[in-house]
Write an enzyme that holds these catalytic residues in place. Sequence first.
Site, PDB file in Angstrom:
ATOM      1  N   ALA B  83       0.865  -1.176   0.000  1.00  0.00           N
ATOM      2  CA  ALA B  83       0.000   0.000   0.000  1.00  0.00           C
ATOM      3  C   ALA B  83       0.906   1.232   0.000  1.00  0.00           C
ATOM      4  CB  ALA B  83      -0.888  -0.007   1.220  1.00  0.00           C
ATOM      5  N   GLY B 129      -0.296  -4.806   0.930  1.00  0.00           N
ATOM      6  CA  GLY B 129      -1.586  -4.645   0.266  1.00  0.00           C
ATOM      7  C   GLY B 129      -1.648  -5.414  -1.039  1.00  0.00           C
ATOM      8  N   GLU B 132      -2.541  -8.882  -0.176  1.00  0.00           N
ATOM      9  CA  GLU B 132      -3.944  -8.942   0.229  1.00  0.00           C
ATOM     10  C   GLU B 132      -4.860  -8.904  -0.996  1.00  0.00           C
ATOM     11  OE1 GLU B 132      -3.312  -5.677   3.223  1.00  0.00           O
ATOM     12  OE2 GLU B 132      -4.599  -6.969   4.400  1.00  0.00           O
ATOM     13  N   GLU B 154       3.915  -5.647   6.907  1.00  0.00           N
ATOM     14  CA  GLU B 154       3.335  -4.554   7.700  1.00  0.00           C
ATOM     15  C   GLU B 154       3.884  -4.495   9.120  1.00  0.00           C
ATOM     16  OE1 GLU B 154       1.645  -6.580   5.777  1.00  0.00           O
ATOM     17  OE2 GLU B 154       0.178  -5.487   4.577  1.00  0.00           O
TER      18      GLU B 154
END
Lengths: 474, 744
Positions: B83, B129, B132, B154
């Site tokens: 992300a 991200g 994910e 993360e």
Amino acid sequence: MNAIRGKTSFKTAHLLQACPYLTATRSLSTSVQLHAQVQTKSKKTLAKPGVKNIVLVEGVRTPFLLSGTTYADLMPHDLARAALQGLLHKTSLPKDAVDYIIYGTVIQEVKTSNVAREASLGAGFSDKIPSHTVTMACISSNVAMTTGVGLITAGQCDTIVAGGVEFMSDVPIRHSRKMRKTMLALNRAKTLGQRLSLIGSIRMAHLTPELPAVAEFSTAETMGHSADRLAAAFGVTRLEQDEFALRSHTLAKQAQDAGLLSDVISFKVPGRDTVAKDNGIRPSSMEQLAKLKPAFIKPHGTVTAANSSFLTDGASAVLIMSEEKALAMGYKPKAYLRDFVFVSQDPKDQLLLGPAYGTPKVLARAGLTMDDIDVFEFHEAFAGQIMANLKALDSDWFAQTYMGRKVKVGAPAMEKFNLWGGSLSLGHPFGATGCRLVTTVAHRLLKEGGQYGLVAACAAGGQGHAMVIEAYPQ
Amino acid sequence: MFSYISCRTFSVAPAMSARTHVNYEVKEDVAVIRMNDPTSKVNTLSVQMQNEMIEVFNEVLANDAVQSAVLISSKPGCFIAGADINMIQACNTSEEVTKLSQEGQKMFARIENSPKPIVAAINGPCLGGGLEFAIACQYRVATKSKKTVLGTPEVMLGLLPGAGGTQRLPKMVGIPGAFDMMLTGRNIRADKAKKMGLVHQLVDPLGPGLKSPEERTIEYLEEVAIQCAKGIVNKKISLTKEKGMMQKVQDYVMGIEFVRQQIYKTVTAKVMKMSKGLYPAPLKIIESVKAGLEQGPDSGYLAEAQNFGKLAMTSESNALIGLYHGQVACKKNRFGVPERPVKNLAILGAGLMGAGIAQVTVDKGIHTVLKDTTVEGLSRGQQQVYKGLNDKTKKKTITSFERDFTLASLTGQLDYSGFEKADMVIEAVFEDLNIKHRVIKEVEAVIPPHCIFATNTSALPIKDIAAASIRPEKVIGMHYFSPVDKMQLLEIITTDKTSKDTTASAVAVGLKQGKVIIVVGDGPGFYTTRCLAPMLAEAVRLLQEGVDPKKLDALTTGFGFPVGAATLADEVGIDVAAHVAEDLGKAFGSRFGGGNVEVLKTMVEKGFKGRKSGKGCYVYTPGLKSKDVNPDIEDVLGKYKLTPNPLVSSDSDVQYRLVSRFVNEAVMCLQEGILNGPVEGDIGAVFGLGFPPCLGGPFRFVDTFGANKLVEKMKRYEEVYGNHFTPCQLLLDHAKDSSKRFHK
């Protein structure tokens, strides 16, 4: 050098046999060429001033059989003996008239590691003839031949028998390293106590056998896997591969039926029948071929058992001489062995691109272009590998990026290419294939009336070989 | 064959023109969605990327000609690196971040429930991200390239996978596997990912063909992914995978609540032991996973989003993100491209350091000469390099052939032959100025004019070493940390005579070796050693005051240092510590006092040189992991016993006495211009000396803790111990004006 050579003295001899070069009779279909008329052409000869002319007098091979079939109970040198005896028989060569014997092989039987020597003794050659064995994966017998060429060129020998043998029905399977270490220590053990304690140290893990590696040592990748990646890199489809495989089998069958495979000798296998034919030729249909699942890269790979060469037993032999010697002994040579090159590349991503690298190089050496070549015999390791090599030869980008050439040499015309089948259909006894290719070129040149032939092959280790062969004036 | 495909292909040109990050084309009945962030080297899930993705996704769903989709990156060597961190940092409240997380969750829920199957085609990093996103897709195909790694890093930024990762991963790879991934944040290579069930199919990277290998590999990946997409649609590929016996057993076991509770307990205990409770992210990860598994998906997703919001506002996350940015900055060469690249490197001294440097150099395509004065020393060094590579072979990160091929670039020798070809010489000989001078003269007699002479010293000023050089502009300091192959930091020291090109070249070599680099000015102890020395002096004083080594270690690790102060002294070597303490003591005077140097010297005399001699503060038994306090050290400490002052000897005071001296010295290095900026100061302290990562380095620590509070503490200690604790001017300035901050 090349330009001068082409234009001067050596041209005249061939003018006598000059005859129009008829391309029109050649068609695109796979079934042609088998009955083409004998023609000779008015091309320059490739002889070099001050360099001995070396000729192929004869070439033979045992039938190539699927491993585990009729040859199953033999040993490698038995097959080589059969090829040597076949050569003796076909040429009526006196058994002491040879200066040196060289054999190529890949998977070595440990008992006969110098298989050349065991085979020549067993074939009845004089025990005064030295012999040695060479290895360079699938181009081992090419090395055997070029070693012979070197000995003749250097003036050391006049008459060489070269050949190759591979026997996949039996391969050395070893004890594990741990077990070997224990066994060797047992040899040195002095007391019963020491011996017992060593025997006591043997565990289950010691008993796991070690099979001969099927993978490239440097990359640990199997050849089929690499071939599949190569095909993908060049965008070769499954369809193209299956089509090429079918072509190989179809052409081989036609050649076999037409009796063109005259290099095959019949061989009475001890305890078994006489074999006179290759047994791996199986023309099938595209539908049948399409049913097979990929053999190496699953599930999306394109290389299958049917579009790969199969494990084969077989041996080959050729008689190579200086031209003067051959003529003095009353032979009618079949072809001149001319320029040759060995090449090597990255064993990971270019493992099987030997022909793509070797072809332009040997053509340049000989001062020829792709169009000059009348007969192509490329070793077919995998249909995908052949198609990839053809695409590489036909790509300016590849020539510029990877070979440092300005332009491509172009792909061989398919109507000149492997017209009597290839390794995919005839079989591929690793060490023996090179001599088959050279002999086939010579026979095809005679049959089809071409003047130049080109042999090219890839080999494990990312190596390759190419040789130009010139028809002997008939 | 190709024309056959292309004639059935039509691209959606009008839609593409408006979008810059995501576009798609329809091949037969498969929509190929391509991502490429034109503003960056890597793809990130930025606002722009997400908006365009939703737009494209809606179009794909609405398009009746489309049966399935392939998600692929057209950026070479990168799927989605994660992300966009800036997106999170732009938020001011945890609610805002929670909302971001919920939007992500919503988008991926739509992907997961898409009636048209979506195949993620992964080449290059697929992290955070990006992972994910990929696991929300119905099917995953990945290239076996070394660049292809999957992971949830993360936690290393003090966060958690906030877009459904904590909920989907346990279902996909099992509870233990999911915890392992999310709590360690480690990268998983494609083949391992396949075994874990994270990806369904692997594609081999291709070599040269009719296009560049990279280009063709992506094309091939796309072809295979399209086949998969079609296969799913026509039911040739089943999405419910056949479960093996092991899987069934595991599922059954995990179905028992008691077992799950035990797992949560064990994992939590392990996290507490490793993190000392200083890092909130791992606990929140466990909490979110638990919420989903025990209370159902609604609670799970809610817990994930809320915890994500909370974590984003923590100082720990702020510190870790700061370190991440700093690390990226320290992986760049701000001195430009050197005039000539170093192709031949010679290393003098095959000791632990020299061989370590050789080990990280030889596999980077640099021909490396390792020179020593004795065959024994040389063989030891060569064996160290071999072992380093062979361990990689055993772990299967390289093949035995690659090991041998790499080693072919290493030459071991006892003489200076071939030095005329060297582009750079790094000396790692004994830390003695006279020896260094002799070496520099010998070397300069044989090397070519362009060759750089780098000296690996931890404390000797470079200008003193360069004094013996006939070309000081080519002399530079390269301070590696032991063990070289594990420690990420390289401290490069320039003198005022060192040329810019020399610096550029040294940084280029360091970067090639995979180092995080800080470039600092010359002076006794440079930056890192200079910060460490006062802290170790304080540690010695604490030992003299009767603090047990184990207690001292517990207090320092409790503060967040990965290695306790007493253990650190043993690791560095008591002799080295004594040497440095004495040298720097001379250079900086009484300010560097505290513990008595004689304590260290006496220990050395008795043979307690630290781990390498088997005894130091602790006794080390080979093969044993646990260690006991060296009983004989009592006598030494008894001889130099000090009486502690109860006003400054609480556990907390002990911690701040150690840390404040470290931090004050760091700030002084910035004040004196030794440091280029606070970023390099933080990176050097964390990566070279193990300053607590959760604090983000000494400068961020001052910002977060408050300079005034720190100065207050130091003044209290100053009253007892004098100038050891006198805050430097820059620190005082920051204390006076709370708007002054080192970062932003």
